[in-house]
Design an enzyme around this catalytic site. Structure first.
Site, PDB file in Angstrom:
ATOM      1  CB  CYS A  72      -0.968  -0.017   1.176  1.00 42.61           C
ATOM      2  SG  CYS A  72      -2.114  -1.414   1.095  1.00 42.61           S
TER       3      CYS A  72
ATOM      4  CE  LYS B  68      -7.622  -2.226   4.272  1.00 43.09           C
ATOM      5  NZ  LYS B  68      -7.298  -1.650   2.981  1.00 43.09           N
TER       6      LYS B  68
ATOM      7  NE  ARG C  96      -5.329  -8.214   0.212  1.00 38.11           N
ATOM      8  CZ  ARG C  96      -4.724  -8.463   1.356  1.00 38.11           C
ATOM      9  NH1 ARG C  96      -3.956  -9.532   1.469  1.00 38.11           N
ATOM     10  NH2 ARG C  96      -4.880  -7.646   2.379  1.00 38.11           N
TER      11      ARG C  96
ATOM     12  CE  LYS D 225     -11.426  -3.180   3.619  1.00 38.83           C
ATOM     13  NZ  LYS D 225     -10.579  -2.613   2.628  1.00 38.83           N
TER      14      LYS D 225
ATOM     15  CE1 TYR E 285     -16.926  -5.015  -3.671  1.00 43.85           C
ATOM     16  CE2 TYR E 285     -16.997  -5.927  -1.446  1.00 43.85           C
ATOM     17  CZ  TYR E 285     -16.316  -5.253  -2.442  1.00 43.85           C
ATOM     18  OH  TYR E 285     -15.039  -4.809  -2.222  1.00 43.85           O
TER      19      TYR E 285
HETATM   20  C1  PBG Z   1      -6.869  -1.382  -0.559  1.00 43.81           C
HETATM   21  C2  PBG Z   1      -8.176  -1.981  -0.167  1.00 43.81           C
HETATM   22  C3  PBG Z   1      -8.484  -3.312   0.141  1.00 43.81           C
HETATM   23  C4  PBG Z   1      -9.857  -3.359   0.322  1.00 43.81           C
HETATM   24  C5  PBG Z   1     -10.339  -2.073   0.144  1.00 43.81           C
HETATM   25  N1  PBG Z   1      -9.282  -1.229  -0.140  1.00 43.81           N
HETATM   26  C6  PBG Z   1      -7.652  -4.534   0.195  1.00 43.81           C
HETATM   27  C7  PBG Z   1      -6.526  -4.692   1.093  1.00 43.81           C
HETATM   28  O1  PBG Z   1      -6.270  -3.894   1.990  1.00 43.81           O
HETATM   29  O2  PBG Z   1      -5.823  -5.673   0.867  1.00 43.81           O
HETATM   30  C8  PBG Z   1     -10.650  -4.597   0.632  1.00 43.81           C
HETATM   31  C9  PBG Z   1     -12.078  -4.567   0.244  1.00 43.81           C
HETATM   32  C10 PBG Z   1     -12.756  -5.874   0.230  1.00 43.81           C
HETATM   33  O3  PBG Z   1     -12.219  -6.938   0.613  1.00 43.81           O
HETATM   34  O4  PBG Z   1     -13.925  -5.867  -0.171  1.00 43.81           O
HETATM   35  N2  PBG Z   1      -5.932  -1.252   0.437  1.00 43.81           N
END
Ligand code: PBG
Length: 327
Positions: A130, A195, A205, A248, A313
């Site tokens: 990231c 998160k 992913r 999240k 979703y």
């Molecule tokens: C990007 C990001 C992710 C998700 C949203 N923004 C993936 C991650 O951190 O690997 C996950 C969303 C999902 O699983 O629906 N950093």
């Protein structure tokens, strides 16, 4: 008063009464639909682990947004799959970048839509992390520069809200500062505050082609074992200027949503992530569960825990069910 004068079932015998005393109601106004945009024309590439979700080229994304708004869901969260990637994610920082072009196209054709732009580098870096890698790990302060640059160009493209999902320290302040310096003081920030480093992101992913090529995200995303730390993350983001704080994933973190809502006087968003979605779809496809019923139960529980906003979703499916219920 006790039994027999008190009978809690009295409030359950009649459907109208049951609805009247329902403590939690999901509304289409609470929902945000994530969408994936990719290069090309006429592309609608199914995401195998997320039935009903696609990588869409800009032309078809615009059509999808029209359908989404027509179904009653007025907000979308955009993720980009770029033509090419680089070391730092700078490919995501110009008006020519995939999500920026998508925003410009959507705003040209649709008036009553609210666009949230995810801000992160993992979809744009060759290594899938990231941020910028220094000595084998993501460098916090260097990454802030690309996050700020990405945010500014997304705002310039017309994003209504910026949603940083990278988990760097100080990113909300960095983004707020660059937005304000450039006249975007009306552009809001929804921060992915708490998160977690979660296995539930697996299908995403694949969707965003953003799996890390080495290691994992545990040096920046949170340990699922922690709750107090989530409150500190949220507190920091509020101090730095976040307008909405997010938890999240959602389903395994209802306690975090509950605490966030009760400890801070802030709008709280919850991300019902890809793995949570795909489990329901897979079990539903096998007839192991009643898919629609379980979906509504999950969304209701996220709301009941304290979320004002739910990113899911399932958004359009939920909107359709709510319409049927009100018909
Ligand atoms: C990007 C990001 C992710 C998700 C949203 N923004 C993936 C991650 O951190 O690997 C996950 C969303 C999902 O699983 O629906 N950093």
């Amino acid at each position: 008063m006790n039994f027999p004068q008190t009978r809690l079932r009295r409030m359950r015998y009649n459907t109208i009464l049951r609805n009247m005393v329902s403590e939690t109601k999901v509304s289409v106004d609470d929902l945000i639909l994530p969408l994936f945009v990719c290069p090309g024309k006429g592309v609608r590439k199914p995401i195998s682990s997320m039935p009903g979700n696609y990588q869409l080229s800009i032309d078809l994304l615009v059509e999808e947004c029209k359908k989404t708004v027509a179904a009653g869901v007025k907000a979308v969260l955009l993720f980009g799959i770029p033509e090419s990637k680089d070391e730092t994610g700078e490919v995501a920082c110009s008006l020519d970048s995939i999500v920026q072009k998508a925003i410009i196209a959507i705003k040209k054709e649709i008036q009553d839509i609210f666009i949230v732009a995810d801000v992160c580098n993992c979809e744009y870096t060759t290594h899938g992390h990231c941020g910028t890698i220094v000595d084998g790990d993501v460098d916090n302060d260097l990454t802030l520069k690309t996050l700020a640059a990405q945010s500014l160009s997304l705002a310039q493209a017309g994003a209504d809200m910026i949603a940083p999902s990278d988990m760097m320290d100080g990113r909300v302040a960095a983004i707020r500062e660059i937005l304000d310096l450039n006249g975007f003081e009306k552009t809001s920030i929804m921060s992915y505050s708490a998160k977690y480093a979660s296995g539930f992101y697996g299908p995403f992913r694949e969707a965003a082609e953003s799996a890390p090529k080495f290691g994992n995200r545990s040096t920046y995303q949170m340990n699922p074992a922690n709750s107090n730390e989530a409150m500190r993350e949220i507190e920091q983001d509020i101090v730095e200027g976040a307008d909405i704080v997010m938890v999240k994933p959602a389903l395994s973190y209802l306690d975090i949503i509950y605490r966030a809502k009760h400890e801070f006087n802030m709008p709280v968003a919850a991300y019902n992530v890809s793995g949570e979605f795909s489990m329901v779809k897979a079990a539903g496809a096998n007839n192991w569960i009643d898919e629609k019923r379980v979906m509504m139960e999950i969304i209701t529980s996220i709301k009941r825990a304290g979320a004002d906003i739910i990113i899911t979703y399932h958004a359009v499916e939920i909107a359709n069910i709510l319409k049927e219920q009100n018909a």
